[in-house]
Design a protein around this motif. Structure first.
Motif, mmCIF file in Angstrom:
data_model
loop_
_atom_site.group_PDB
_atom_site.id
_atom_site.type_symbol
_atom_site.label_atom_id
_atom_site.label_comp_id
_atom_site.label_asym_id
_atom_site.label_seq_id
_atom_site.Cartn_x
_atom_site.Cartn_y
_atom_site.Cartn_z
ATOM 1 N N ASP A 95 44.152 29.975 29.341
ATOM 2 C CA ASP A 95 42.893 29.237 29.230
ATOM 3 C C ASP A 95 42.546 28.515 30.522
ATOM 4 N N ALA A 96 43.559 28.007 31.200
ATOM 5 C CA ALA A 96 43.331 27.232 32.420
ATOM 6 C C ALA A 96 42.916 28.123 33.587
ATOM 7 N N GLN A 97 43.221 29.406 33.489
ATOM 8 C CA GLN A 97 42.922 30.301 34.603
ATOM 9 C C GLN A 97 42.150 31.520 34.112
ATOM 10 N N ARG A 98 41.111 31.286 33.329
ATOM 11 C CA ARG A 98 40.376 32.377 32.682
ATOM 12 C C ARG A 98 39.830 33.368 33.704
ATOM 13 N N GLY A 99 39.257 32.843 34.797
ATOM 14 C CA GLY A 99 38.707 33.725 35.817
ATOM 15 C C GLY A 99 39.751 34.606 36.440
ATOM 16 N N ILE A 130 42.648 35.443 35.143
ATOM 17 C CA ILE A 130 43.126 36.372 34.126
ATOM 18 C C ILE A 130 42.183 37.563 34.026
ATOM 19 N N PHE A 131 40.874 37.293 34.052
ATOM 20 C CA PHE A 131 39.900 38.380 34.003
ATOM 21 C C PHE A 131 40.121 39.341 35.166
ATOM 22 N N THR A 132 40.329 38.793 36.360
ATOM 23 C CA THR A 132 40.564 39.625 37.540
ATOM 24 C C THR A 132 41.770 40.522 37.340
ATOM 25 N N LYS A 133 42.847 39.954 36.837
ATOM 26 C CA LYS A 133 44.076 40.710 36.638
ATOM 27 C C LYS A 133 43.899 41.789 35.570
ATOM 28 N N VAL A 134 43.223 41.439 34.476
ATOM 29 C CA VAL A 134 43.028 42.402 33.396
ATOM 30 C C VAL A 134 42.145 43.560 33.858
ATOM 31 N N ILE A 135 41.095 43.256 34.596
ATOM 32 C CA ILE A 135 40.208 44.309 35.099
ATOM 33 C C ILE A 135 40.979 45.274 35.987
ATOM 34 N N ARG A 136 41.856 44.744 36.822
ATOM 35 C CA ARG A 136 42.660 45.614 37.685
ATOM 36 C C ARG A 136 43.584 46.498 36.848
ATOM 37 N N GLU A 137 44.199 45.919 35.837
ATOM 38 C CA GLU A 137 45.105 46.692 34.988
ATOM 39 C C GLU A 137 44.340 47.779 34.232
ATOM 40 N N ILE A 138 43.167 47.444 33.717
ATOM 41 C CA ILE A 138 42.334 48.436 33.032
ATOM 42 C C ILE A 138 41.974 49.565 33.994
ATOM 43 N N SER A 139 41.616 49.207 35.214
ATOM 44 C CA SER A 139 41.220 50.197 36.213
ATOM 45 C C SER A 139 42.347 51.176 36.515
ATOM 46 N N GLY A 185 42.629 42.087 27.369
ATOM 47 C CA GLY A 185 41.298 41.587 27.687
ATOM 48 C C GLY A 185 40.624 40.937 26.496
ATOM 49 N N LEU A 186 40.718 41.573 25.346
ATOM 50 C CA LEU A 186 40.110 41.018 24.134
ATOM 51 C C LEU A 186 40.791 39.718 23.722
ATOM 52 N N ASP A 187 42.112 39.647 23.963
ATOM 53 C CA ASP A 187 42.861 38.428 23.625
ATOM 54 C C ASP A 187 42.365 37.216 24.407
ATOM 55 N N VAL A 188 41.859 37.450 25.632
ATOM 56 C CA VAL A 188 41.356 36.333 26.443
ATOM 57 C C VAL A 188 39.823 36.287 26.423
ATOM 58 N N ASN A 189 39.266 36.923 25.367
ATOM 59 C CA ASN A 189 37.812 36.881 25.126
ATOM 60 C C ASN A 189 36.987 37.502 26.244
ATOM 61 N N MET A 190 37.507 38.556 26.842
ATOM 62 C CA MET A 190 36.735 39.289 27.846
ATOM 63 C C MET A 190 35.621 40.075 27.147
ATOM 64 N N PRO A 191 34.387 39.951 27.618
ATOM 65 C CA PRO A 191 33.275 40.683 26.998
ATOM 66 C C PRO A 191 33.514 42.191 27.033
ATOM 67 N N ASP A 209 45.723 36.506 43.097
ATOM 68 C CA ASP A 209 44.891 37.536 42.478
ATOM 69 C C ASP A 209 45.578 38.894 42.448
ATOM 70 N N ASP A 210 46.340 39.210 43.490
ATOM 71 C CA ASP A 210 46.978 40.524 43.580
ATOM 72 C C ASP A 210 48.171 40.666 42.635
ATOM 73 N N VAL A 211 48.659 39.567 42.109
ATOM 74 C CA VAL A 211 49.855 39.584 41.265
ATOM 75 C C VAL A 211 49.465 39.730 39.790
ATOM 76 N N GLN A 212 50.044 40.729 39.135
ATOM 77 C CA GLN A 212 49.786 40.954 37.714
ATOM 78 C C GLN A 212 50.812 40.244 36.836
ATOM 79 N N HIS A 213 52.078 40.372 37.202
ATOM 80 C CA HIS A 213 53.149 39.801 36.383
ATOM 81 C C HIS A 213 54.261 39.259 37.290
ATOM 82 N N VAL A 214 54.864 38.161 36.854
ATOM 83 C CA VAL A 214 56.019 37.592 37.542
ATOM 84 C C VAL A 214 57.139 37.435 36.517
#
Length: 241
Positions: free
Chosen positions: A15-19, A21-30, A53-59, A226-231
């Motif tokens: 929730d604190a980093q919604r933007g 998270i969106f960036t990371k999810v979009i990259r993973e989807i791509s 993406g849906l879990d974090v309310n991505m349109p 932004d470039d990091v997906q998972h740690v």
């Protein structure tokens, strides 16, 4: 095997980093769509990315646009998957999974983070042998242990772990069985509070005091990139209070 962060802590971080998270999810989807096609029914990795993406309310239109860019229907950016391994302060093993359009930038940023907080970037395979890949479905305290255990066994899960300190429950699966087990648990009315395919270490590295603080800062710094997906790490902060 160490337990990951609580469901609440994970959700608060999202929730604190919604933007971000969106960036990371979009990259993973791509990457998932480019590798396995744009149909989630036949692409488990894409299905998992869409669910995240849906879990974090991505349109939904944002998700669909990312898929179209990846499959060539729209112009998009190509990302490369890279894994970095190293040690944080106190000998804590760390794995950093990235999706990047600029490998030179990413490795410089990751190396800087390790150096800044008393760690060092290692070579491929230097710590990955300490971890294993598995699916985890997490349930908070108060969940019906008997029902979850019965349904998990029937669905083909490998293990059910109950944490005595707070009563939370993890259902453990093989990575390839994750989607099947998750669908079965949801069909049984037992949707997990959090679910992912992740890496977990078989042995933990206890840290406390200033060392623990350095490790926390490194992990947070990396996760914020932004470039990091998972740690992933084997840090055990139990001694840190």
């Amino acid at each position: 095997m160490g337990r990951g962060p609580s469901i609440e802590a994970r959700k608060n971080a999202q929730d604190a980093q919604r933007g971000k998270i969106f960036t990371k999810v979009i990259r993973e989807i791509s990457v998932a769509a480019r590798a396995g096609g744009g149909d989630p029914a036949g692409n488990p990795r894409l299905r998992a990315a869409i669910d995240r993406g849906l879990d974090v309310n991505m349109p939904k239109d944002v998700i669909e646009r990312a898929i179209k860019k990846a499959t060539g229907e729209l112009e998009g950016v190509s990302y490369e998957e890279i894994r970095y391994e190293g040690y944080a302060a106190g000998g804590v093993a760390v794995i950093v999974d990235c999706l990047t359009d600029n490998k030179v930038r990413t490795v410089a940023d990751v190396r800087h983070a390790f150096t800044k907080f008393g760690g060092n970037l290692g070579t491929d395979g230097s710590v990955s042998f300490l971890f294993r890949k598995l699916g985890v479905l997490s349930y908070d305290a108060g969940a019906d242990e008997a029902r979850i255990t019965e349904a998990a066994i029937e669905a083909g899960a490998d293990d059910v772990v109950v944490y005595p300190e707070d009563g939370a429950i993890d259902v453990i699966t093989a990575p390839e069985a994750f989607a099947q087990v998750k669908a079965a648990m949801e069909a049984a009315g037992l949707a997990p509070g959090f679910a992912e395919v992740t890496l977990r270490a078989d042995t933990d590295a206890p840290v406390s005091g200033e060392t623990a603080e350095q490790v926390r800062k490194l992990l947070a710094w990396l996760a914020d990139m932004d470039d990091v997906q998972h740690v992933y790490s084997n840090a055990d902060f139990g001694a840190a209070g």
